[in-house]
Design an enzyme around this catalytic site. Structure first.
Site, mmCIF file in Angstrom:
data_model
loop_
_atom_site.group_PDB
_atom_site.id
_atom_site.type_symbol
_atom_site.label_atom_id
_atom_site.label_comp_id
_atom_site.label_asym_id
_atom_site.label_seq_id
_atom_site.Cartn_x
_atom_site.Cartn_y
_atom_site.Cartn_z
ATOM 1 N N ALA A 61 0.834 -1.105 -0.206
ATOM 2 C CA ALA A 61 0.050 -0.014 0.007
ATOM 3 C C ALA A 61 0.774 1.331 0.209
ATOM 4 O O ALA A 61 2.045 1.116 0.529
ATOM 5 C CB ALA A 61 -1.025 -0.035 1.352
ATOM 6 N N GLY A 100 0.535 -5.213 1.053
ATOM 7 C CA GLY A 100 -0.458 -5.197 -0.114
ATOM 8 C C GLY A 100 -0.060 -5.948 -1.221
ATOM 9 O O GLY A 100 -0.861 -6.703 -1.892
ATOM 10 N N GLU A 103 -0.226 -9.698 -0.795
ATOM 11 C CA GLU A 103 -1.647 -9.610 -0.550
ATOM 12 C C GLU A 103 -2.351 -9.792 -1.874
ATOM 13 O O GLU A 103 -3.257 -10.670 -2.228
ATOM 14 C CB GLU A 103 -2.295 -8.829 0.374
ATOM 15 C CG GLU A 103 -1.711 -9.033 1.677
ATOM 16 C CD GLU A 103 -2.368 -7.824 2.727
ATOM 17 O OE1 GLU A 103 -2.048 -6.822 2.680
ATOM 18 O OE2 GLU A 103 -3.175 -8.377 3.825
ATOM 19 N N GLU A 123 3.769 -5.061 7.438
ATOM 20 C CA GLU A 123 3.065 -4.152 8.000
ATOM 21 C C GLU A 123 2.955 -3.936 9.624
ATOM 22 O O GLU A 123 3.027 -2.935 9.903
ATOM 23 C CB GLU A 123 1.338 -4.524 8.061
ATOM 24 C CG GLU A 123 0.689 -4.416 6.530
ATOM 25 C CD GLU A 123 1.152 -5.342 5.602
ATOM 26 O OE1 GLU A 123 1.941 -6.419 5.918
ATOM 27 O OE2 GLU A 123 0.466 -5.637 4.585
HETATM 28 C C1 LIG Z 1 -5.110 -2.365 3.860
HETATM 29 C C2 LIG Z 1 -3.707 -2.193 4.210
HETATM 30 C C3 LIG Z 1 -2.985 -3.216 3.245
HETATM 31 C C4 LIG Z 1 -1.950 -3.244 3.209
HETATM 32 C C5 LIG Z 1 -0.955 -2.411 4.072
HETATM 33 C C6 LIG Z 1 0.657 -2.309 3.334
HETATM 34 O O1 LIG Z 1 0.807 -2.704 2.239
HETATM 35 S S1 LIG Z 1 1.475 -1.433 4.209
HETATM 36 C C7 LIG Z 1 2.952 -1.227 3.316
HETATM 37 C C8 LIG Z 1 3.888 -2.453 3.258
HETATM 38 N N1 LIG Z 1 5.039 -2.169 2.598
HETATM 39 C C9 LIG Z 1 6.185 -1.885 3.363
HETATM 40 O O2 LIG Z 1 6.112 -1.717 4.289
HETATM 41 C C10 LIG Z 1 7.221 -1.600 2.495
HETATM 42 C C11 LIG Z 1 7.960 -0.293 2.879
HETATM 43 N N2 LIG Z 1 9.079 -0.038 2.113
HETATM 44 C C12 LIG Z 1 10.316 -0.670 2.260
HETATM 45 O O3 LIG Z 1 10.394 -1.344 3.080
HETATM 46 C C13 LIG Z 1 11.279 -0.334 1.323
HETATM 47 O O4 LIG Z 1 11.210 0.948 0.954
HETATM 48 C C14 LIG Z 1 11.466 -1.222 0.164
HETATM 49 C C15 LIG Z 1 10.262 -1.361 -0.585
HETATM 50 C C16 LIG Z 1 12.178 -2.418 0.713
HETATM 51 C C17 LIG Z 1 12.882 -0.462 -0.944
HETATM 52 O O5 LIG Z 1 13.949 -0.168 -0.065
HETATM 53 P P1 LIG Z 1 15.018 0.628 -0.660
HETATM 54 O O6 LIG Z 1 15.931 0.672 0.477
HETATM 55 O O7 LIG Z 1 15.423 0.191 -2.022
HETATM 56 O O8 LIG Z 1 14.526 2.043 -0.911
HETATM 57 P P2 LIG Z 1 13.799 3.007 -0.009
HETATM 58 O O9 LIG Z 1 13.470 2.608 1.377
HETATM 59 O O10 LIG Z 1 14.789 4.154 0.154
HETATM 60 O O11 LIG Z 1 12.460 3.438 -0.686
HETATM 61 C C18 LIG Z 1 12.605 4.280 -1.983
HETATM 62 C C19 LIG Z 1 11.457 5.409 -1.978
HETATM 63 O O12 LIG Z 1 10.329 4.547 -2.086
HETATM 64 C C20 LIG Z 1 9.514 5.141 -1.007
HETATM 65 N N3 LIG Z 1 8.550 3.659 -0.499
HETATM 66 C C21 LIG Z 1 8.858 2.572 -0.299
HETATM 67 N N4 LIG Z 1 7.835 1.951 -0.109
HETATM 68 C C22 LIG Z 1 6.872 2.708 -0.189
HETATM 69 C C23 LIG Z 1 5.368 2.394 0.110
HETATM 70 N N5 LIG Z 1 4.908 1.064 0.306
HETATM 71 N N6 LIG Z 1 4.536 3.510 0.054
HETATM 72 C C24 LIG Z 1 5.140 4.709 -0.316
HETATM 73 N N7 LIG Z 1 6.423 5.093 -0.319
HETATM 74 C C25 LIG Z 1 7.110 3.805 -0.365
HETATM 75 C C26 LIG Z 1 10.366 5.378 0.090
HETATM 76 O O13 LIG Z 1 9.759 6.406 0.914
HETATM 77 C C27 LIG Z 1 11.486 6.135 -0.621
HETATM 78 O O14 LIG Z 1 11.104 7.373 -0.943
HETATM 79 P P3 LIG Z 1 11.999 8.553 -0.833
HETATM 80 O O15 LIG Z 1 11.132 9.818 -1.343
HETATM 81 O O16 LIG Z 1 12.906 8.287 -2.135
HETATM 82 O O17 LIG Z 1 12.476 8.757 0.474
#
Ligand SMILES: CC/C=C\CC(=O)SCCNC(=O)CCNC(=O)[C@H](O)C(C)(C)COP(=O)(O)OP(=O)(O)OC[C@H]1O[C@@H](n2cnc3c(N)ncnc32)[C@H](O)[C@@H]1OP(=O)(O)O
Length: 719
Positions: A61, A100, A103, A123
């Site tokens: 998400a 998500g 999922e 999450e």
């Molecule tokens: C009904 C509810 C259902 C579902 C709930 C969910 O899905 S909650 C979200 C679950 N997902 C996560 O928790 C993943 C979170 N992201 C990460 O762990 C890491 O970002 C990831 C994907 C492993 C990538 O890591 P990496 O080190 O390669 O990059 P970085 O972390 O710097 O991320 C790059 C930019 O992407 C933005 N970002 C990452 N994930 C999300 C996200 N899920 N939503 C929005 N934005 C996301 C992150 O903020 C970075 O942005 P920046 O502006 O460059 O700082």
């Protein structure tokens, strides 16, 4: 958004497009709904593949949407519609399938993953649970114990582990989308009933009650007051005990409680704050995106005590060649053995070969001559450090970065010992340096932006959260620790015990209370600093003047313990007692209690009842007040920097976001009002006097934390 094409004649290919991680924003969800509908209604399409662009399936998400009014189609019915489809749907998982994203893949009938992909339901680390059916589908697919593990820890699994667990059906080393399309062609006529996970029952675990009791106990022990892991266990229990539709209701209910909890807000704030600190800036205007780091091929570490050894390990594990210097032959040999042991154990844990050859050991400072960067980690003594910096200036090749691991001393003063102060920067590691995630990168008034950028990048390569901060006594972390500790001592004078103070702080969520922490790190460390500052020397702790130093309230309690060689764990006694020197299990010490009573009697102090709220308010609000001063002084660029330092370096509970975020949650007016109250009661404690910035923020209507910088700028410009 999502794009639709027809490939190989009869396969509808839906491709998610939302860089950088294809998060499921409202537009992407709408795109999926539209393209799935199109694929299902197109008679030429016999099966469907869902993939993500740019080598990533989906990062889950869109976390940015969580704090806003939700728009666009919700995830749950969208995933149901995919699962209910009469045409086979295959997820082609490259890169990541998280939250998500996974999922969504679990709603598909088949999952093909690339061998390098990682999958998980993280999450819980955002204070939530997988509420798009994840808590109900995953246990049905892989069984309760494995699902509990993944959902309560949020850990990512490799494609190989996912295959073993049964999360994916196939792993490929080749083009994942091609493999998925081929697969989709092969299953287009297959019956889908058994492939709809929600139709299946959870494989029954042998002793359901014992399993969930054990799981609940485990999360309660490790979560330190975090509510999401507990809700995750409850949701998985629903999957094991209820029909799918009821389980989904329970999942929704639990999610609603988490979603509105302050903890979810705090954890999501931490997610973005952790990334924001990488976008550092200096008061000069130098920034992360305009300052290019220098390449570092060879590093050196001077001084191989506990810190130097850990730093050597951390550097070698990034693949750098390291010269480790300790002037005494015997200590050098001991350090070599210790560093090799740490490298071997680390390599074993990570399943790689130890990089012993990357480290060379030497007694002679001359050995660092060709290093690109040197980290000084000698004893915390300014004269000694000055000498080392003078010697390094003579020995090192031109342009070598000179870094100090000091935890409090003046970077500018050290820099002035060298002909090139612009090459000097602080790299303040936290013990054990190869484990702890925090690195304070301390710039002096003359540190060049390129040098700061290099230290920040090196920290990142070592897997650290690097935070750039300005130069002042104690920098950010230790500067804020001082009023916190001082107040803990005052609380003992006023009637508390170490156990009471620690219990309040540990219930708040700290990994360790202030006294247990002091015993662990050694009381002698602070004593040495106080002696250097002229605050403590034997005999001073006696008489009426004992409790006033430099015109303000002072507690000599820690000095008195040190005078009796009570240095904490290392001597088997400190604020607590231990079964032996080096022992780790603390026990309340009757000696200490009598000592406190005698001390109070000697100074005419009457012990009163202190409750947990007073402990938290006095210890935490003074620390927070100092945080506001740090912001006012421009030592930290923003509240996120302070918060990440405390979360990653000082055991601040992540689900409370860090001290500055916590202040916002409590309410800035309330913090101000309590500080005023305590300052009135203790006018001889300057730390309790609310700082100007806090007053200004309250006067500006207590804006949310992301808007503090506007007020900070104004306050700074008026100073
Ligand atoms: C009904 C509810 C259902 C579902 C709930 C969910 O899905 S909650 C979200 C679950 N997902 C996560 O928790 C993943 C979170 N992201 C990460 O762990 C890491 O970002 C990831 C994907 C492993 C990538 O890591 P990496 O080190 O390669 O990059 P970085 O972390 O710097 O991320 C790059 C930019 O992407 C933005 N970002 C990452 N994930 C999300 C996200 N899920 N939503 C929005 N934005 C996301 C992150 O903020 C970075 O942005 P920046 O502006 O460059 O700082």
């Amino acid at each position: 958004m999502a794009q639709f094409t027809r490939v190989s004649g009869s396969v509808g290919l839906i491709s998610l497009k939302n860089p950088p991680v294809n998060a499921l924003s409202a537009v992407v969800r709408q795109g999926i709904v539209d393209t799935v509908q199109r694929a299902l209604s197109d008679p030429k399409v016999k099966s469907v593949v869902i993939c993500g662009q740019n080598g990533i399936f989906c990062g889950g998400a869109d976390i940015k949407e969580f704090g806003t009014a939700m728009s666009g189609p919700p995830l749950v019915p969208m995933i149901h519609a995919i699962e209910a489809a009469e045409k086979p749907v295959v997820a082609a998982i490259e890169g990541l399938a998280l939250g998500g994203g996974l999922e969504l893949a679990l709603g598909c009938h088949y999952r093909i993953a690339h061998s390098k992909a990682r999958l998980g339901l993280p999450e819980v680390s955002l204070g939530l649970l997988p509420a798009a059916g994840g808590t109900q589908r995953l246990p049905r697919l892989i069984g309760v114990p494995a699902a509990l593990d993944l959902i309560t820890t949020g850990r990512h699994v490799t494609a190989a582990e996912a295959l073993k667990l049964g999360i994916v059906d196939q792993v490929t080393d080749h083009n994942t989308v091609d493999a998925a399309v081929k697969f989709a062609l092969s299953v287009r006529e297959h019956s889908l009933n058994a492939r709809r996970i929600s139709n299946n029952l959870c494989p029954p675990p042998s002793d359901l009650d014992a399993l969930f009791e054990g799981a609940m106990q485990k999360v309660r022990q490790t979560a330190r007051g975090a509510v999401a892991p507990v809700a995750c266990v409850q949701a998985v229990r629903a999957a094991a005990t209820m029909p799918y539709t009821q389980g989904m209701e329970r999942e929704k209910e639990l999610m609603a409680t988490l979603f509105t909890s302050g903890q979810a807000r705090a954890l999501q704030y931490c997610f973005f704050a952790q990334r924001a600190v990488g976008r550092w800036s200096m008061p000069s205007g130098a920034r992360w995106d305009t300052s290019k780091p220098r390449p570092i091929h060879k590093a050196a570490v001077i001084g191989l005590g506990t810190m130097g050894r850990g730093i050597t390990v951390a550097l070698a594990q990034t693949g750098l060649s390291v010269v480790a210097v300790e002037t005494q032959e015997k200590q050098l040999m001991e350090a070599k053995q210790a560093v090799s042991g740490m490298l071997k154990r680390g390599a074993k844990r990570r399943g790689v070969a130890p990089v012993l050859d990357l480290v060379s050991y030497n007694c002679n400072l001359q050995a660092v001559a060709d290093a690109d960067l040197v980290i000084e980690a000698v004893f915390e003594d300014m004269d000694l450090k000055k000498k080392v910096f003078q010697q390094l200036s003579a020995v090192c090749k031109p342009g070598t970065l000179l870094c100090t691991n000091t935890s409090a001393l003046d970077i500018d003063h050290l820099a002035s010992q060298t002909p090139n102060p612009e090459l000097v920067v602080g790299m303040h590691f936290f013990a054990p340096a190869h484990v702890m995630k925090l690195l304070e990168v301390v710039y002096g008034s003359r540190s060049s932006p390129q040098v700061v950028a290099t230290a920040m990048q090196l920290g990142k390569k070592m897997g650290k959260v690097s935070v750039a901060v300005g130069n002042c006594r104690g920098f950010v972390g230790n500067r804020m620790l001082k009023p916190y500790m001082e107040h803990a001592f005052f609380l003992l004078e006023d009637g508390a015990t170490p156990e009471l103070v620690d219990q309040a702080l540990e219930e708040f969520g700290f990994a360790m209370g202030v006294f247990r922490m002091s015993d662990l790190s050694g009381l002698d460390v602070g004593w040495r600093v106080r002696k250097e500052d002229g605050l403590a020397h034997p005999g001073m702790a006696l008489g009426q003047a004992a409790r006033v130093r430099q015109g303000r309230r002072y507690s000599p309690l820690a000095d008195l313990l040190c005078e009796q060689d009570r240095f904490g764990q290392k001597t088997g006694m400190g604020w607590y007692q231990y079964d032996k020197p080096g022992g780790r299990v603390s026990r309340p010490d009757p000696w200490l209690h009598s000592f406190l009573e005698e001390y109070r009697a000697r100074h005419g102090l009457v012990a009163r009842r202190i409750d947990h709220q007073e402990v938290l308010e006095r210890c935490l609000y003074t620390m927070i007040n100092e945080g506001f001063r740090i912001l006012e002084d421009g030592i930290a660029a923003g509240p996120e920097d302070i918060d990440m330092i405390y979360v990653f370096g000082y055991g601040w509970p992540r689900h409370r976001g860090g001290p500055m975020f916590y202040a916002g949650m409590v309410g800035l007016e309330r913090v101000l009002e309590r500080l005023e109250h305590y300052h009135q009661a203790h006018p001889d404690v300057p730390y309790l006097q609310p700082c100007n910035l806090l007053r200004r923020l309250v006067a500006s209507g207590s804006p949310p934390i992301h808007r503090w910088r506007e007020v900070i700028k104004k306050v700074r410009s008026q100073l």
